[in-house]
Design a protein around this motif. Structure first.
Motif, PDB file in Angstrom:
ATOM      1  N   ARG A  71      -8.556  -1.145  10.859  1.00 52.04           N
ATOM      2  CA  ARG A  71      -9.373  -0.040  11.377  1.00 52.04           C
ATOM      3  C   ARG A  71      -9.816   0.867  10.241  1.00 52.04           C
ATOM      4  NH1 ARG A  71      -4.896  -0.128  15.217  1.00 52.04           N
ATOM      5  NH2 ARG A  71      -5.566  -1.272  17.084  1.00 52.04           N
ATOM      6  N   LEU A  72      -8.882   1.158   9.326  1.00 56.21           N
ATOM      7  CA  LEU A  72      -9.229   1.943   8.146  1.00 56.21           C
ATOM      8  C   LEU A  72     -10.296   1.229   7.331  1.00 56.21           C
ATOM      9  CD1 LEU A  72      -8.759   4.143   5.925  1.00 56.21           C
ATOM     10  CD2 LEU A  72      -6.937   2.675   5.050  1.00 56.21           C
ATOM     11  N   SER A  73     -10.109  -0.070   7.123  1.00 53.76           N
ATOM     12  CA  SER A  73     -11.050  -0.848   6.319  1.00 53.76           C
ATOM     13  C   SER A  73     -12.443  -0.818   6.925  1.00 53.76           C
ATOM     14  CB  SER A  73     -10.553  -2.286   6.186  1.00 53.76           C
ATOM     15  OG  SER A  73     -11.327  -3.013   5.274  1.00 53.76           O
ATOM     16  N   ALA A  74     -12.532  -1.005   8.240  1.00 50.16           N
ATOM     17  CA  ALA A  74     -13.838  -1.011   8.902  1.00 50.16           C
ATOM     18  C   ALA A  74     -14.550   0.317   8.707  1.00 50.16           C
ATOM     19  CB  ALA A  74     -13.665  -1.310  10.386  1.00 50.16           C
ATOM     20  N   GLU A  75     -13.822   1.420   8.894  1.00 55.50           N
ATOM     21  CA  GLU A  75     -14.445   2.738   8.723  1.00 55.50           C
ATOM     22  C   GLU A  75     -14.819   2.984   7.266  1.00 55.50           C
ATOM     23  OE1 GLU A  75     -13.416   7.471   9.515  1.00 55.50           O
ATOM     24  OE2 GLU A  75     -12.271   5.915  10.575  1.00 55.50           O
ATOM     25  N   TYR A  76     -13.907   2.646   6.371  1.00 50.93           N
ATOM     26  CA  TYR A  76     -14.115   2.880   4.940  1.00 50.93           C
ATOM     27  C   TYR A  76     -15.348   2.138   4.423  1.00 50.93           C
ATOM     28  CZ  TYR A  76     -12.824   3.016  -0.057  1.00 50.93           C
ATOM     29  OH  TYR A  76     -12.801   3.212  -1.428  1.00 50.93           O
ATOM     30  N   TRP A  77     -15.428   0.839   4.742  1.00 46.94           N
ATOM     31  CA  TRP A  77     -16.518   0.048   4.172  1.00 46.94           C
ATOM     32  C   TRP A  77     -17.858   0.323   4.837  1.00 46.94           C
ATOM     33  CZ3 TRP A  77     -15.967  -1.502  -0.436  1.00 46.94           C
ATOM     34  CH2 TRP A  77     -14.704  -1.832  -0.923  1.00 46.94           C
ATOM     35  N   LEU A 104       0.814  -1.220   0.000  1.00 49.25           N
ATOM     36  CA  LEU A 104       0.000   0.000   0.000  1.00 49.25           C
ATOM     37  C   LEU A 104       0.844   1.265   0.000  1.00 49.25           C
ATOM     38  CD1 LEU A 104      -2.904  -1.010   2.399  1.00 49.25           C
ATOM     39  CD2 LEU A 104      -2.859  -1.028  -0.097  1.00 49.25           C
ATOM     40  N   ARG A 105       2.095   1.166   0.439  1.00 47.50           N
ATOM     41  CA  ARG A 105       2.970   2.339   0.414  1.00 47.50           C
ATOM     42  C   ARG A 105       3.191   2.850  -1.000  1.00 47.50           C
ATOM     43  NH1 ARG A 105       7.162  -0.079   4.891  1.00 47.50           N
ATOM     44  NH2 ARG A 105       5.985   0.584   6.743  1.00 47.50           N
ATOM     45  N   GLU A 106       3.133   1.954  -1.974  1.00 51.79           N
ATOM     46  CA  GLU A 106       3.290   2.372  -3.374  1.00 51.79           C
ATOM     47  C   GLU A 106       2.219   3.378  -3.767  1.00 51.79           C
ATOM     48  OE1 GLU A 106       3.200   0.458  -7.887  1.00 51.79           O
ATOM     49  OE2 GLU A 106       3.167  -0.872  -6.134  1.00 51.79           O
ATOM     50  N   TYR A 107       1.053   3.283  -3.121  1.00 52.67           N
ATOM     51  CA  TYR A 107      -0.062   4.170  -3.431  1.00 52.67           C
ATOM     52  C   TYR A 107      -0.164   5.345  -2.455  1.00 52.67           C
ATOM     53  CZ  TYR A 107      -1.559   0.447  -6.542  1.00 52.67           C
ATOM     54  OH  TYR A 107      -1.613  -0.494  -7.544  1.00 52.67           O
ATOM     55  N   GLY A 108       0.851   5.508  -1.607  1.00 56.07           N
ATOM     56  CA  GLY A 108       0.860   6.611  -0.667  1.00 56.07           C
ATOM     57  C   GLY A 108       0.046   6.379   0.578  1.00 56.07           C
ATOM     58  N   LEU A 109      -0.320   5.127   0.846  1.00 57.93           N
ATOM     59  CA  LEU A 109      -1.126   4.798   2.021  1.00 57.93           C
ATOM     60  C   LEU A 109      -0.206   4.146   3.046  1.00 57.93           C
ATOM     61  CD1 LEU A 109      -4.081   4.993   2.932  1.00 57.93           C
ATOM     62  CD2 LEU A 109      -4.432   2.684   2.074  1.00 57.93           C
ATOM     63  N   HIS A 110       0.069   4.851   4.126  1.00 50.41           N
ATOM     64  CA  HIS A 110       1.026   4.380   5.125  1.00 50.41           C
ATOM     65  C   HIS A 110       0.282   3.985   6.391  1.00 50.41           C
ATOM     66  CE1 HIS A 110       4.605   5.713   2.809  1.00 50.41           C
ATOM     67  NE2 HIS A 110       3.740   6.607   2.339  1.00 50.41           N
ATOM     68  N   VAL A 111      -0.139   2.747   6.451  1.00 51.67           N
ATOM     69  CA  VAL A 111      -0.843   2.217   7.620  1.00 51.67           C
ATOM     70  C   VAL A 111      -0.283   0.833   7.937  1.00 51.67           C
ATOM     71  CG1 VAL A 111      -3.011   3.507   7.464  1.00 51.67           C
ATOM     72  CG2 VAL A 111      -2.709   1.477   6.058  1.00 51.67           C
ATOM     73  N   GLU A 112      -0.023   0.608   9.212  1.00 45.25           N
ATOM     74  CA  GLU A 112       0.496  -0.683   9.641  1.00 45.25           C
ATOM     75  C   GLU A 112      -0.646  -1.692   9.783  1.00 45.25           C
ATOM     76  OE1 GLU A 112       3.697  -1.289   9.697  1.00 45.25           O
ATOM     77  OE2 GLU A 112       4.083   0.798   9.152  1.00 45.25           O
ATOM     78  N   HIS A 113      -0.292  -2.922  10.139  1.00 44.86           N
ATOM     79  CA  HIS A 113      -1.223  -4.044  10.053  1.00 44.86           C
ATOM     80  C   HIS A 113      -2.579  -3.764  10.693  1.00 44.86           C
ATOM     81  CE1 HIS A 113      -3.067  -7.880  11.205  1.00 44.86           C
ATOM     82  NE2 HIS A 113      -2.497  -8.377  10.118  1.00 44.86           N
ATOM     83  N   ASP A 114      -2.623  -3.510  11.989  1.00 46.52           N
ATOM     84  CA  ASP A 114      -3.919  -3.360  12.649  1.00 46.52           C
ATOM     85  C   ASP A 114      -4.654  -2.112  12.186  1.00 46.52           C
ATOM     86  OD1 ASP A 114      -3.329  -5.681  13.941  1.00 46.52           O
ATOM     87  OD2 ASP A 114      -3.366  -4.856  15.972  1.00 46.52           O
TER      88      ASP A 114
END
Length: 358
Positions: A127-133, A113-123
């Motif tokens: 958390r991002l996914s839960a909020e996003y979806w 995901l860093r290739e796309y400028g998204l810097h988030v670690e595993h957990d």
């Protein structure tokens, strides 16, 4: 008895598509023929996986070549597209193609995901996914709302989408697989179908019990889907010979790339899969058999789910029925080459499981 059988569609495919010599040229006409065949053979849809080619372009092209009974399952990474824009894309797809879109939520890896400028670690990915979806689900269900969370701050979200009325009640269905505690928690709270890769039944049973327990804690129940590769032949010996052939045609460069590229991999699903073969390339495929007819060797060649069911038609049917007994009601199947194996599986395995041509 399973309620759904899906196939798999990816542009770079062939007899052994991880090698240039085993790969068909990418051709839209062929891919539309593949999807139309999968549709005609009675599969309820196909997983369109993340690959070099974008799934939205592929999904629209295949939906235009198939009947309303063919439901594309698009693999999408959360966070790469703004949730309101993704909802607009999804609702546009629904209106143009008749309400049959489904999302396969792919969390990816931190490094990817860093290739796309998204810097988030595993957990934090979960958390991002839960909020996003949760936002996307509300938007595709026709809601207009304000939202202020950890990752997104939206005002009057959905107002511009009012005329794109929902086609599927409750929004676009979410399918998702995650084996870590964070992934299971996200699935338990937000998704419709929990997906898992193939594992020996006792290990899968333990994981599914955790998933159901966490879903119940949120007052929910989930459908269970299983992603498997099939190597099915007239006899067991021929099936294992076909698996041996895959080992023989794979280059040392591919083995090194596939096994070396996962250094530092933080995906629990991959780690569970890796433990089944330990990163060792066997002389013969059956040396890696982890349970009758279960072979984790596909992960030696390619990323993603790497377990194959290898055996005669009767043996493959028996293994799938064993997974059904654990509560699996949906299978996403594949075999190489995709077109030829879609026919083989539809003509041998699916009828024995009460499925097949529409």
């Amino acid at each position: 008895m399973a309620s759904e059988f899906l196939w798999y569609v990816i542009p770079r495919e062939g007899r052994f598509p991880w090698e240039p010599a085993g790969r068909r040229p990418v051709d839209l006409g062929y891919l539309q023929q593949l999807a139309a065949t999968v549709d005609r053979l009675g599969y309820s849809g196909a997983l369109l996986a993340t690959d070099l080619y974008d799934v939205w372009t592929l999904g629209s092209a295949l939906a235009a070549a198939t009947s309303p009974g063919f439901k594309p399952l698009l693999a999408v990474h959360p966070g790469l597209i703004a949730p309101t824009l993704l909802a607009k894309m999804a609702l546009s797809f629904e209106h143009l193609h008749g309400g049959r879109l489904r999302f396969n939520v792919v969390n990816g890896s931190t490094e990817q995901l860093r290739e796309y400028g998204l810097h988030v670690e595993h957990d934090d990915r979960y958390r991002l996914s839960a909020e996003y979806w949760s936002i996307v689900k509300r938007l595709t269900a026709g809601e207009v709302f304000d939202h202020k969370g950890r990752f997104y701050d939206l005002k009057n979200a959905g107002a511009s989408l009012r005329e794109l009325t929902p086609v599927q009640e409750g929004g676009i269905p979410l399918w998702f697989g995650g084996s870590s505690p964070a992934g299971i928690e996200m699935a338990a709270e937000h998704v419709d179908v929990y997906l898992t890769w193939g594992e020996p039944p006792h290990l899968l049973k333990e994981k599914l019990e955790r998933v159901r327990e966490r879903a119940a804690a949120h007052g929910r129940t989930l459908r269970i889907g299983l992603r498997l590769h099939l190597i099915v032949r007239e006899t067991e010996d021929r099936a294992w010979a076909a698996a041996d052939r895959l080992l023989d045609v794979t280059s040392q460069a591919t083995y090194a790339r596939q096994l070396g590229s996962r250094d530092g991999e933080d995906g629990v699903g991959w780690q569970r899969q890796f433990r089944q073969h330990g990163g060792k390339v066997p002389a013969r495929a059956r040396e890696l058999e982890t349970y009758p007819n279960l072979w984790p060797g596909m992960s030696l060649f390619r990323p993603g789910p790497g377990t194959a069911v290898v055996g005669s038609t009767a043996q493959v049917v028996e293994r799938l029925q064993e997974f059904e007994s654990l509560g699996v009601d949906t299978f996403i199947l594949s075999g190489n080459p995709l077109l030829e194996e879609a026919h083989r599986v539809a003509e041998t395995v699916l009828p024995a499981l009460g499925a097949g041509r529409r």
